[in-house]
Design a protein around this motif. Structure first.
Motif, PDB file in Angstrom:
ATOM      1  N   GLN A  79       0.823  -1.204   0.000  1.00 23.80           N
ATOM      2  CA  GLN A  79       0.000   0.000   0.000  1.00 23.80           C
ATOM      3  C   GLN A  79       0.862   1.260   0.000  1.00 23.80           C
ATOM      4  O   GLN A  79       0.536   2.231  -0.691  1.00 23.80           O
ATOM      5  N   ALA A  80       1.945   1.249   0.759  1.00 27.72           N
ATOM      6  CA  ALA A  80       2.844   2.405   0.785  1.00 27.72           C
ATOM      7  C   ALA A  80       3.400   2.671  -0.608  1.00 27.72           C
ATOM      8  O   ALA A  80       3.505   3.828  -1.038  1.00 27.72           O
ATOM      9  N   ARG A  81       3.755   1.623  -1.331  1.00 26.75           N
ATOM     10  CA  ARG A  81       4.277   1.788  -2.695  1.00 26.75           C
ATOM     11  C   ARG A  81       3.212   2.376  -3.621  1.00 26.75           C
ATOM     12  O   ARG A  81       3.517   3.183  -4.492  1.00 26.75           O
ATOM     13  N   THR A 131      11.651  -2.229   3.249  1.00 32.36           N
ATOM     14  CA  THR A 131      11.288  -3.605   2.899  1.00 32.36           C
ATOM     15  C   THR A 131      12.445  -4.563   3.168  1.00 32.36           C
ATOM     16  O   THR A 131      12.255  -5.632   3.749  1.00 32.36           O
ATOM     17  N   ARG A 132      13.653  -4.180   2.759  1.00 28.68           N
ATOM     18  CA  ARG A 132      14.829  -5.026   2.994  1.00 28.68           C
ATOM     19  C   ARG A 132      15.082  -5.223   4.482  1.00 28.68           C
ATOM     20  O   ARG A 132      15.397  -6.331   4.924  1.00 28.68           O
ATOM     21  N   HIS A 135       8.376   7.849  -3.059  1.00 31.30           N
ATOM     22  CA  HIS A 135       9.272   7.407  -1.982  1.00 31.30           C
ATOM     23  C   HIS A 135       9.720   5.950  -2.170  1.00 31.30           C
ATOM     24  O   HIS A 135      10.012   5.250  -1.205  1.00 31.30           O
ATOM     25  N   GLU A 136       9.779   5.521  -3.401  1.00 32.15           N
ATOM     26  CA  GLU A 136      10.115   4.130  -3.739  1.00 32.15           C
ATOM     27  C   GLU A 136      11.434   3.680  -3.105  1.00 32.15           C
ATOM     28  O   GLU A 136      11.526   2.586  -2.550  1.00 32.15           O
ATOM     29  N   ASP A 137      12.463   4.523  -3.161  1.00 31.89           N
ATOM     30  CA  ASP A 137      13.768   4.143  -2.603  1.00 31.89           C
ATOM     31  C   ASP A 137      13.685   3.904  -1.102  1.00 31.89           C
ATOM     32  O   ASP A 137      14.251   2.934  -0.583  1.00 31.89           O
ATOM     33  N   ALA A 138      13.001   4.773  -0.396  1.00 33.50           N
ATOM     34  CA  ALA A 138      12.857   4.618   1.053  1.00 33.50           C
ATOM     35  C   ALA A 138      12.060   3.362   1.387  1.00 33.50           C
ATOM     36  O   ALA A 138      12.407   2.622   2.316  1.00 33.50           O
TER      37      ALA A 138
END
Length: 60
Positions: free
Chosen positions: A15-17, A31-32, A23-26
């Motif tokens: 959902q955040a994506r 996620t990692r 803010h994809e990089d963050a």
């Protein structure tokens, strides 16, 4: 933690994506880190399956 928790985390990240694509990089970084914590918690944890669940499907 249980599979139920892992699924909930993946849904939140998905959902955040969708809501914050700028803010994809963050979100990738988070996620990692979450995947690492889950893997430490459960040696059977499958990172790739988690990554797939945490990433929205792209329309074809």
């Amino acid at each position: 933690m249980s599979r139920k928790h892992y699924r909930a985390f993946a849904q939140i990240l998905r959902q955040a994506r969708e809501y914050f694509p700028e803010h994809e990089d963050a979100i990738d970084y988070i996620t990692r880190d979450i995947a690492g914590i889950c893997a430490d918690d459960n040696r059977s944890f499958r990172r790739q399956q988690f990554y797939d669940a945490a990433t929205p499907e792209t329309p074809t």
